[in-house]
Design a protein around this motif. Structure first.
Motif, PDB file in Angstrom:
ATOM      1  N   ASP A 147       0.776  -1.001   0.164  1.00 25.09           N
ATOM      2  CA  ASP A 147       0.003   0.020   0.004  1.00 25.09           C
ATOM      3  C   ASP A 147       0.911   1.036  -0.224  1.00 25.09           C
ATOM      4  O   ASP A 147       0.651   2.264  -0.774  1.00 25.09           O
ATOM      5  CB  ASP A 147      -0.665   0.099   1.266  1.00 25.09           C
ATOM      6  CG  ASP A 147      -1.849  -0.879   1.235  1.00 25.09           C
ATOM      7  OD1 ASP A 147      -2.244  -1.452  -0.014  1.00 25.09           O
ATOM      8  OD2 ASP A 147      -2.691  -1.113   2.281  1.00 25.09           O
ATOM      9  N   ALA A 148       1.879   1.424   0.853  1.00 23.72           N
ATOM     10  CA  ALA A 148       2.762   2.457   1.070  1.00 23.72           C
ATOM     11  C   ALA A 148       3.445   2.625  -0.253  1.00 23.72           C
ATOM     12  O   ALA A 148       3.648   4.000  -0.840  1.00 23.72           O
ATOM     13  CB  ALA A 148       3.602   2.373   2.140  1.00 23.72           C
ATOM     14  N   ILE A 149       3.834   1.716  -0.768  1.00 27.50           N
ATOM     15  CA  ILE A 149       4.781   1.773  -2.148  1.00 27.50           C
ATOM     16  C   ILE A 149       3.737   2.605  -3.216  1.00 27.50           C
ATOM     17  O   ILE A 149       4.161   3.293  -3.961  1.00 27.50           O
ATOM     18  CB  ILE A 149       5.463   0.530  -2.306  1.00 27.50           C
ATOM     19  CG1 ILE A 149       6.550   0.362  -1.379  1.00 27.50           C
ATOM     20  CG2 ILE A 149       6.031   0.868  -3.964  1.00 27.50           C
ATOM     21  CD1 ILE A 149       7.308  -0.876  -1.340  1.00 27.50           C
ATOM     22  N   GLU A 150       2.477   1.554  -3.445  1.00 29.62           N
ATOM     23  CA  GLU A 150       1.624   1.983  -4.379  1.00 29.62           C
ATOM     24  C   GLU A 150       1.323   3.393  -4.162  1.00 29.62           C
ATOM     25  O   GLU A 150       1.123   4.289  -5.354  1.00 29.62           O
ATOM     26  CB  GLU A 150       0.563   1.203  -4.301  1.00 29.62           C
ATOM     27  CG  GLU A 150      -0.496   1.321  -5.412  1.00 29.62           C
ATOM     28  CD  GLU A 150      -1.768   0.638  -4.863  1.00 29.62           C
ATOM     29  OE1 GLU A 150      -2.176   0.260  -4.054  1.00 29.62           O
ATOM     30  OE2 GLU A 150      -2.492  -0.020  -6.149  1.00 29.62           O
ATOM     31  N   THR A 151       0.964   4.036  -3.008  1.00 27.93           N
ATOM     32  CA  THR A 151       0.684   5.497  -2.739  1.00 27.93           C
ATOM     33  C   THR A 151       1.628   6.302  -3.081  1.00 27.93           C
ATOM     34  O   THR A 151       1.531   7.275  -3.660  1.00 27.93           O
ATOM     35  CB  THR A 151       0.391   5.599  -1.208  1.00 27.93           C
ATOM     36  OG1 THR A 151      -0.719   4.568  -0.959  1.00 27.93           O
ATOM     37  CG2 THR A 151      -0.074   7.121  -0.724  1.00 27.93           C
ATOM     38  N   THR A 152       2.876   6.016  -2.885  1.00 27.35           N
ATOM     39  CA  THR A 152       4.096   6.897  -3.139  1.00 27.35           C
ATOM     40  C   THR A 152       4.154   6.909  -4.834  1.00 27.35           C
ATOM     41  O   THR A 152       4.268   7.912  -5.237  1.00 27.35           O
ATOM     42  CB  THR A 152       5.403   6.440  -2.466  1.00 27.35           C
ATOM     43  OG1 THR A 152       5.225   5.968  -1.195  1.00 27.35           O
ATOM     44  CG2 THR A 152       6.202   7.251  -2.749  1.00 27.35           C
ATOM     45  N   ALA A 153       3.959   5.942  -5.412  1.00 28.60           N
ATOM     46  CA  ALA A 153       3.939   5.575  -6.760  1.00 28.60           C
ATOM     47  C   ALA A 153       3.035   6.550  -7.570  1.00 28.60           C
ATOM     48  O   ALA A 153       3.187   7.447  -8.336  1.00 28.60           O
ATOM     49  CB  ALA A 153       3.752   4.442  -7.377  1.00 28.60           C
ATOM     50  N   LYS A 154       1.657   6.523  -6.797  1.00 25.16           N
ATOM     51  CA  LYS A 154       0.641   7.422  -7.480  1.00 25.16           C
ATOM     52  C   LYS A 154       0.943   8.901  -7.043  1.00 25.16           C
ATOM     53  O   LYS A 154       0.616   9.716  -7.912  1.00 25.16           O
ATOM     54  CB  LYS A 154      -0.692   7.019  -6.742  1.00 25.16           C
ATOM     55  CG  LYS A 154      -1.084   5.493  -7.572  1.00 25.16           C
ATOM     56  CD  LYS A 154      -2.413   5.244  -6.769  1.00 25.16           C
ATOM     57  CE  LYS A 154      -2.978   3.929  -7.405  1.00 25.16           C
ATOM     58  NZ  LYS A 154      -3.959   3.212  -6.766  1.00 25.16           N
ATOM     59  N   ASN A 155       1.408   9.222  -5.791  1.00 27.23           N
ATOM     60  CA  ASN A 155       1.374  10.534  -5.538  1.00 27.23           C
ATOM     61  C   ASN A 155       2.528  11.123  -6.417  1.00 27.23           C
ATOM     62  O   ASN A 155       2.580  12.296  -6.804  1.00 27.23           O
ATOM     63  CB  ASN A 155       1.850  10.645  -4.166  1.00 27.23           C
ATOM     64  CG  ASN A 155       0.757  10.400  -3.171  1.00 27.23           C
ATOM     65  OD1 ASN A 155      -0.591  10.326  -3.578  1.00 27.23           O
ATOM     66  ND2 ASN A 155       1.045  10.368  -1.938  1.00 27.23           N
ATOM     67  N   ARG A 156       3.619  10.504  -6.659  1.00 27.47           N
ATOM     68  CA  ARG A 156       4.825  10.836  -7.524  1.00 27.47           C
ATOM     69  C   ARG A 156       4.234  11.187  -8.890  1.00 27.47           C
ATOM     70  O   ARG A 156       4.438  12.289  -9.284  1.00 27.47           O
ATOM     71  CB  ARG A 156       6.163   9.957  -7.579  1.00 27.47           C
ATOM     72  CG  ARG A 156       6.636  10.085  -6.187  1.00 27.47           C
ATOM     73  CD  ARG A 156       7.856   9.212  -6.160  1.00 27.47           C
ATOM     74  NE  ARG A 156       8.507   9.189  -4.962  1.00 27.47           N
ATOM     75  CZ  ARG A 156       9.704   8.385  -4.677  1.00 27.47           C
ATOM     76  NH1 ARG A 156      10.284   7.896  -5.843  1.00 27.47           N
ATOM     77  NH2 ARG A 156      10.400   8.473  -3.630  1.00 27.47           N
TER      78      ARG A 156
END
Lengths: 171, 283
Positions: A147-156
């Motif tokens: 979740d955390a990595i996916e969130t970061t990818a989307k935010n970036r």
């Protein structure tokens, strides 16, 4: 010291020159000789991923790399990534999503995720899981980490789009 | 688990590496990516006097297409194979297999040559050399020689390389027209050693298969060509009856040995399942 090797390596942007035994693993050199204890030692035979660090921008196992093999290379650890601020968003996402309990695997997870987000900025959950398959966590069960990595990818990706729009408007 | 003490030298040339190997024959190991050697040192399964680090020999790190073959330098990393457009175009099974080797951090350092020279019976590349009929150039102070992969593997971690020889390059004949191939392996978890794995390649004219080659890994003491199964499929269309005959041959072809978790019967069963899946992919 028997079989001393004169090692010159750049660690987190700083030139380091040290005499090491050839048998010294990169992870032990970082932790014991340089005091960079952010990277952890787990299995010591390449299975768990706790010792993941970057060598010339690519993730490697610190326990399956000899310090002397990094002669002339650039090494980056979780300390360097943290100080540069480059992964502040990823670290925040880990915190917010509670993607760690004991935290032992976290430095390796962060370094591995850093490489993933560079190589595959639009990684799917499946791709994230596959990329992280060499990093063991025995507490959280991975869901929150993904979740955390996916969130970061989307935010970036969203941030980049916003920047592009702003640039276009400014022009 | 720390490695025992050893001397270390970074070879600046192939000639120097060969000279050191010759001088320390039997007591020196070549260090390429180190992704098998360093765990072996950590576990004290290997205690060489000298490690000869060849990582600076850039002439051994290349993927070159010639008129007749793809030449891969021994130091080419699994990650390089995985990303190579030439490999993907000519041998997509190698691209697929590279992605199944351990994990990204290990593929960034481990080399194709190291994997073949070590001859781990559970590794992907040794089996690929058999299925794709590769040959290997070995270098030593005495000169170079080229050997077919067919006669290279002798047993568990045992090859036809002399103590003073090292692997220099891997030669893969370009596929003949109509060549189809498939790769697969069965693992419990991503990145684990395979319970069984195989490369299948065949020439297809119309619907008929010929020159079928099937190489298994992870089932026996060395990578194996399943010669009975190959003969059973040649001249057929890979139909259900032919596949059943080929599957029946695997008992004698492979004669699987147990690993820590799987019995020979499990390995044979799963190898048969895998073979049927891979033959279906040749269509």
């Amino acid at each position: 010291m028997e079989n001393a090797f004169q090692l010159a390596v750049k660690v987190n942007g700083a030139d380091v020159a040290k005499t090491v035994e050839p048998r010294t693993h990169l992870i032990d050199f970082l932790r014991n000789d340089l005091g960079l204890t952010g990277s952890h030692i787990g299995c010591e035979h390449g299975v768990c991923g706790a010792c993941t660090v970057l060598v010339n921008g690519e993730i490697v196992r610190g326990c399956l790399t000899l310090a002397c093999q990094t002669h002339g290379a650039e090494v980056e650890t979780v300390e360097g990534l943290t100080e540069s601020g480059l992964i502040a968003d990823l670290q925040t996402a880990f915190h917010q999503r509670n993607a760690l309990q004991c935290g032992y695997c976290t430095p390796g997870m962060l370094v591995c995720a850093t490489a993933l987000l560079t190589e595959k900025p639009h990684a799917t959950r499946e791709e994230i899981r596959e990329y992280l398959s060499g990093n063991f966590c025995r507490c959280t069960g991975y869901e929150a980490i993904v979740d955390a990595i996916e969130t970061t990818a989307k935010n970036r990706a969203a941030g980049k789009q916003l920047a592009a729009t702003n640039n276009a408007e400014a022009a | 688990m720390k490695a025992p003490s050893f001397a270390y030298e970074r070879a600046e040339s192939l000639a120097r590496a060969c000279a050191l190997l010759h001088q320390h024959a039997g007591n020196a190991r070549i260090l390429a990516g180190g992704q098998s050697l360093i765990p072996a040192l950590n576990l004290r399964l290997s205690q060489p006097d000298l490690l000869i680090d060849i990582s600076q020999l850039n002439e051994l790190r290349h993927i070159t297409v010639t008129a007749t073959e793809l030449v891969v330098g021994a130091l080419t990393r699994h990650a390089d194979i995985e990303r190579s457009a030439d490999v993907k175009r000519l041998f997509p099974v190698l691209t697929q297999a590279a992605a199944q080797i351990a994990h990204p951090a290990i593929r960034n350092r481990g080399t194709m040559g190291g994997s073949i020279a070590l001859a781990d019976p559970a590794a992907e590349w040794p089996a690929a050399t058999l299925a794709l009929d590769m040959s290997l150039t070995l270098a030593s102070e005495r000169g170079e020689r080229r050997v077919p992969a067919d006669s290279f593997f002798k047993g568990i971690y045992e090859t036809g390389m002399a103590q003073d020889e090292m692997l220099k390059s891997i030669h893969i004949p370009l596929p003949a027209a109509g060549t189809r191939s498939a790769f697969g392996e069965l693992t419990r978890r991503s990145g684990d050693y395979a319970i069984t794995g195989a490369f299948v390649t065949a020439r297809k004219s119309g619907a008929t298969l010929s020159a079928t080659r099937i190489a298994f890994f992870g089932v026996a003491g060395q990578p194996l060509l399943a010669r009975g199964a190959m003969a059973a499929l040649d001249g057929t269309t890979g139909d259900a009856a032919a596949v059943a005959r080929a599957q029946a041959c695997l008992a004698a072809d492979l004669d699987p040995i147990a690993d820590l978790y799987n019995t020979p019967a499990t390995k044979l069963h799963l190898s048969r399942v895998l073979l049927a899946r891979l033959v279906a992919q040749l269509a």
